[in-house]
Enzyme design. Structure first.
Site, mmCIF file in Angstrom:
data_model
loop_
_atom_site.group_PDB
_atom_site.id
_atom_site.type_symbol
_atom_site.label_atom_id
_atom_site.label_comp_id
_atom_site.label_asym_id
_atom_site.label_seq_id
_atom_site.Cartn_x
_atom_site.Cartn_y
_atom_site.Cartn_z
ATOM 1 N N HIS A 38 45.575 31.887 39.216
ATOM 2 C CA HIS A 38 44.766 30.784 38.681
ATOM 3 C C HIS A 38 45.103 29.435 39.295
ATOM 4 O O HIS A 38 44.272 28.538 39.292
ATOM 5 C CB HIS A 38 44.781 30.789 37.155
ATOM 6 C CG HIS A 38 43.826 31.816 36.630
ATOM 7 N ND1 HIS A 38 44.186 33.128 36.494
ATOM 8 C CD2 HIS A 38 42.516 31.751 36.324
ATOM 9 C CE1 HIS A 38 43.135 33.816 36.091
ATOM 10 N NE2 HIS A 38 42.112 32.998 35.970
ATOM 11 N N ARG B 178 35.177 29.574 32.017
ATOM 12 C CA ARG B 178 36.358 30.331 31.587
ATOM 13 C C ARG B 178 36.846 29.724 30.268
ATOM 14 O O ARG B 178 37.711 28.843 30.254
ATOM 15 C CB ARG B 178 37.467 30.254 32.641
ATOM 16 C CG ARG B 178 37.197 31.080 33.895
ATOM 17 C CD ARG B 178 38.413 31.054 34.820
ATOM 18 N NE ARG B 178 38.364 32.104 35.822
ATOM 19 C CZ ARG B 178 37.903 31.948 37.064
ATOM 20 N NH1 ARG B 178 37.445 30.784 37.452
ATOM 21 N NH2 ARG B 178 37.905 32.961 37.919
ATOM 22 N N ARG C 198 31.800 32.586 29.260
ATOM 23 C CA ARG C 198 32.534 33.836 29.087
ATOM 24 C C ARG C 198 33.408 33.672 27.850
ATOM 25 O O ARG C 198 34.100 32.654 27.704
ATOM 26 C CB ARG C 198 33.423 34.095 30.300
ATOM 27 C CG ARG C 198 34.444 35.176 30.005
ATOM 28 C CD ARG C 198 35.209 35.587 31.193
ATOM 29 N NE ARG C 198 36.341 34.725 31.452
ATOM 30 C CZ ARG C 198 37.101 34.838 32.537
ATOM 31 N NH1 ARG C 198 36.817 35.742 33.439
ATOM 32 N NH2 ARG C 198 38.127 34.049 32.726
ATOM 33 N N GLU D 103 33.953 43.831 35.675
ATOM 34 C CA GLU D 103 35.239 43.648 36.361
ATOM 35 C C GLU D 103 36.189 44.812 36.161
ATOM 36 O O GLU D 103 37.338 44.746 36.572
ATOM 37 C CB GLU D 103 35.888 42.322 35.952
ATOM 38 C CG GLU D 103 36.077 42.145 34.466
ATOM 39 C CD GLU D 103 36.677 40.792 34.115
ATOM 40 O OE1 GLU D 103 37.167 40.085 35.001
ATOM 41 O OE2 GLU D 103 36.668 40.464 32.925
ATOM 42 N N ASN E 140 37.643 39.396 41.268
ATOM 43 C CA ASN E 140 39.112 39.254 41.275
ATOM 44 C C ASN E 140 39.747 40.435 40.531
ATOM 45 O O ASN E 140 40.664 41.084 41.036
ATOM 46 C CB ASN E 140 39.547 37.953 40.590
ATOM 47 C CG ASN E 140 38.833 36.742 41.133
ATOM 48 O OD1 ASN E 140 38.313 36.784 42.234
ATOM 49 N ND2 ASN E 140 38.799 35.672 40.373
ATOM 50 N N ARG F 160 46.959 41.648 40.927
ATOM 51 C CA ARG F 160 46.520 40.425 41.608
ATOM 52 C C ARG F 160 47.561 39.310 41.536
ATOM 53 O O ARG F 160 47.498 38.336 42.264
ATOM 54 C CB ARG F 160 45.171 39.936 41.056
ATOM 55 C CG ARG F 160 45.208 39.457 39.625
ATOM 56 C CD ARG F 160 43.818 39.225 39.066
ATOM 57 N NE ARG F 160 43.431 37.827 39.081
ATOM 58 C CZ ARG F 160 42.424 37.322 38.400
ATOM 59 N NH1 ARG F 160 41.667 38.099 37.643
ATOM 60 N NH2 ARG F 160 42.139 36.045 38.434
HETATM 61 C C1 PEP Z 1 37.317 37.780 38.009
HETATM 62 O O1 PEP Z 1 38.077 38.598 37.485
HETATM 63 O O2 PEP Z 1 36.793 37.924 39.128
HETATM 64 C C2 PEP Z 1 36.988 36.521 37.318
HETATM 65 C C3 PEP Z 1 36.042 35.732 37.772
HETATM 66 O O3 PEP Z 1 37.688 36.208 36.203
HETATM 67 P P1 PEP Z 1 39.210 35.712 36.163
HETATM 68 O O4 PEP Z 1 39.570 35.334 37.578
HETATM 69 O O5 PEP Z 1 39.238 34.553 35.228
HETATM 70 O O6 PEP Z 1 39.935 36.892 35.652
HETATM 71 MG MG MG Z 2 38.620 38.555 35.394
#
Ligand code: PEP
Ligand code: MG
Length: 537
Positions: A185, A292, A328, A426, A449, A460
């Site tokens: 993030h 977010r 979201r 996702e 992501n 990640r």
């Molecule tokens: C993702 O997972 O691609 C996304 C946009 O959400 P975040 O990065 O907040 O998990």
């Molecule tokens: Mg995500």
């Protein structure tokens, strides 16, 4: 001059003062055994808290308006609450250390307020907690991270989302973290802010602390401490070229994002707070493709109230006007942790209780958020989507609650609008089941992501796995194609809001697959619009 490297997460060149962010350490002082001394310590801390709150109140009045700043005024009044002061004095007389007396009495009072029927008094429980935590922190010697005046490059071992949220964004020229991954993030925030940044950099914190000038080249991933004249000249030249390129993109401002064959694409911004919505409008984004919401829950000690959430969503809706906004719902869990929800430590948080799973398990958390979204719907063009959906039943359960909440609000005489309900795709399960989910959803937005993380089984957050974290992997491409096809066949739209959505190498592919919306850091919109306008698709 000393130089080193890191993984660049946003291009550009930044030159300036370095500030090193170090995490606050709390040392709980034990009682001196002298009640008078402990009482004096408490009084001094109370006065420091008053000074801090006064300064915060003045800042908040300018930044968020007088009405919102009143929350801080309430805390200032609580510093003089006689019942609280009597309770602290009694606890100290019983042998408690000033810090613990301040904290425990605050907690007791907060619980009493939380149990009250009156909504206003209930909400004050959070203020008492905040106020007593402030005194506690002061007594523990934790005065928080002190920032100097002016703009600076922020250097840190690592930054959690709850830490980045408290930073003064407009004053940060670059991030350099020693840890972090390209999809962490901090990296996402750097892209949102359009600032050159490096993660996994080898910069020693002491060096950053002691250098006069720090420079970062986000094109090559190089940092320079006290650059020599020749390097400085090279960096300034690069900076000027970058500015000129950004200037050239201005020709696309105000234009529609339409391909040569007439296909309309929506280029939206990813945001975390109302302030980002303003940046999105400035950057000429055509909407918000991902708000977010969890950023409204981070960096604080208590759950935001329905009223606070409503105000934030309403503000975003009003700033964006006619433009669509996709909110979201709360995606706490994994790397975004909060202490006050009472969630257990998990062995494997990325696969744990996160996203929609928390909301479906803890309705008392989900309900105020959905009420706030529906209340705010009357002020703009809002949609809602759920993170971490893996099964059709989860979507159905969340939708059912949405309908109940809308009815409840209508029966209370509170105006609402229809809010399209979508799925954030996702998890591999949601991607594979896209043709089923498409029958229940109003739209899809792909979180590449997490979809990359879960499809490739690559954490990640783990910097050591960056070379295995391949968002272009054929497995990912197959899933993306299936998602877009399923959406098109069922007459709903599909977009991409993960970092890959802004990748210029992929724009043509995504348009061919049938995606009609891309959501990204606001500063990328004009660059992508140029690509869309030049595309033959
Ligand atoms: C993702 O997972 O691609 C996304 C946009 O959400 P975040 O990065 O907040 O998990
Ligand atoms: Mg995500």
């Amino acid at each position: 001059m000393t130089q080193g490297y890191g993984l660049p997460v946003f291009s550009g060149v930044a030159i300036g003062n370095a500030v090193v962010y170090r995490k606050a350490e709390r040392v709980l002082p034990v009682s001196s055994g002298d009640a008078n001394l402990e009482k004096a310590k408490f009084e001094t801390a109370r006065e420091t808290a008053r000074e801090q709150l006064t300064a915060l109140y003045e800042k908040a009045k300018v930044e968020i308006g007088e009405e919102q700043a009143a929350i801080i005024e309430v805390q200032m009044l609580m510093l003089d609450d006689l019942d609280y002061l009597d309770a602290v004095e009694a606890a100290i007389a019983d042998g408690a250390a000033a810090a613990l007396a301040a904290l425990d009495c605050g907690e007791e009072f907060a619980e009493v307020f939380a149990a009250m029927d009156d909504e206003y008094m209930k909400a004050r429980s959070a203020d008492i907690r905040d106020m007593s935590h402030r005194i506690y922190d002061i007594l523990c010697g934790n005065t928080g991270f002190q920032l100097p005046e002016g703009k600076f490059l922020l250097v840190a071992e690592d930054l959690a989302p709850s830490e980045t949220i408290q930073l003064p964004r407009e004053r940060i020229l670059a991030f350099l973290t020693r840890q972090g991954s390209s999809s962490s993030h901090t990296a996402i925030l750097a892209r949102t802010l359009n600032i050159p940044s490096l993660v996994q950099s080898d910069i020693p914190l002491e060096l950053a602390e002691n250098c006069e000038v720090l420079a970062v080249d986000g094109f090559t991933g190089t940092w320079y401490a006290d650059p020599d004249a020749e390097t400085m000249e090279m960096l300034l030249k690069k900076q000027a070229e970058d500015n000129a390129n950004r200037q050239a993109l201005e020709a696309y401002r105000g234009k529609e994002s339409v391909t040569k064959s007439g296909k309309k694409i929506l280029l939206c911004a990813n945001i975390g707070c109302p302030e980002d919505a303003e940046a999105a409008v400035k950057a000429d984004a055509e909407g918000v493709g991902l708000m977010r919401s969890e950023f409204l829950y981070l960096g604080r000690d208590n759950l935001p109230t329905e009223e606070e959430l409503f105000e934030a969503y309403k503000k975003v809706a009003q700033i964006m006007g006619e433009r669509p906004v996709v909110i979201r719902t709360l995606d706490i869990g994994a790397d975004k942790q909060v202490s006050y929800m009472g969630l257990e430590q998990e062995e494997n948080p990325a696969l744990g209780l996160r996203g929609l799973r928390i909301c479906l398990t803890r309705e008392e958390i989900f309900r105020p958020q959905l009420r706030a979204i529906y209340r705010a719907s009357a002020y703009g063009n809002l949609s809602v989507m759920f993170p971490m959906v893996a099964s059709v039943w989860e979507l159905k359960a969340a939708k059912a609650l949405c309908y109940r909440i809308r009815q409840e609000l209508e029966s209370e005489g509170i105006p609402t609008k229809e809010v399209p309900i979508g799925v954030m795709v996702e998890t591999p399960a949601a991607a594979v089941l896209a043709h089923e989910l498409a029958k229940e959803a109003a739209f899809f937005s792909v979180g590449t992501n997490d979809l990359t993380q879960y499809t490739l089984a690559v954490d990640r957050q783990n910097a050591k796995l960056d070379k295995f974290y391949d968002p272009y992997h054929p497995a990912l491409m197959a899933l993306l194609a299936h998602i877009a096809k399923s959406a098109n066949e069922n007459g709903i739209w599909a977009g991409i809001c993960g970092e890959l959505g802004a990748d210029p190498k992929m724009t043509e592919t995504f348009l061919k697959m049938g995606f009609t919306e891309l959501s990204m850091a606001a500063g990328r919109v004009l660059e992508l619009r140029k690509l869309v306008c030049e595309s033959e698709v």
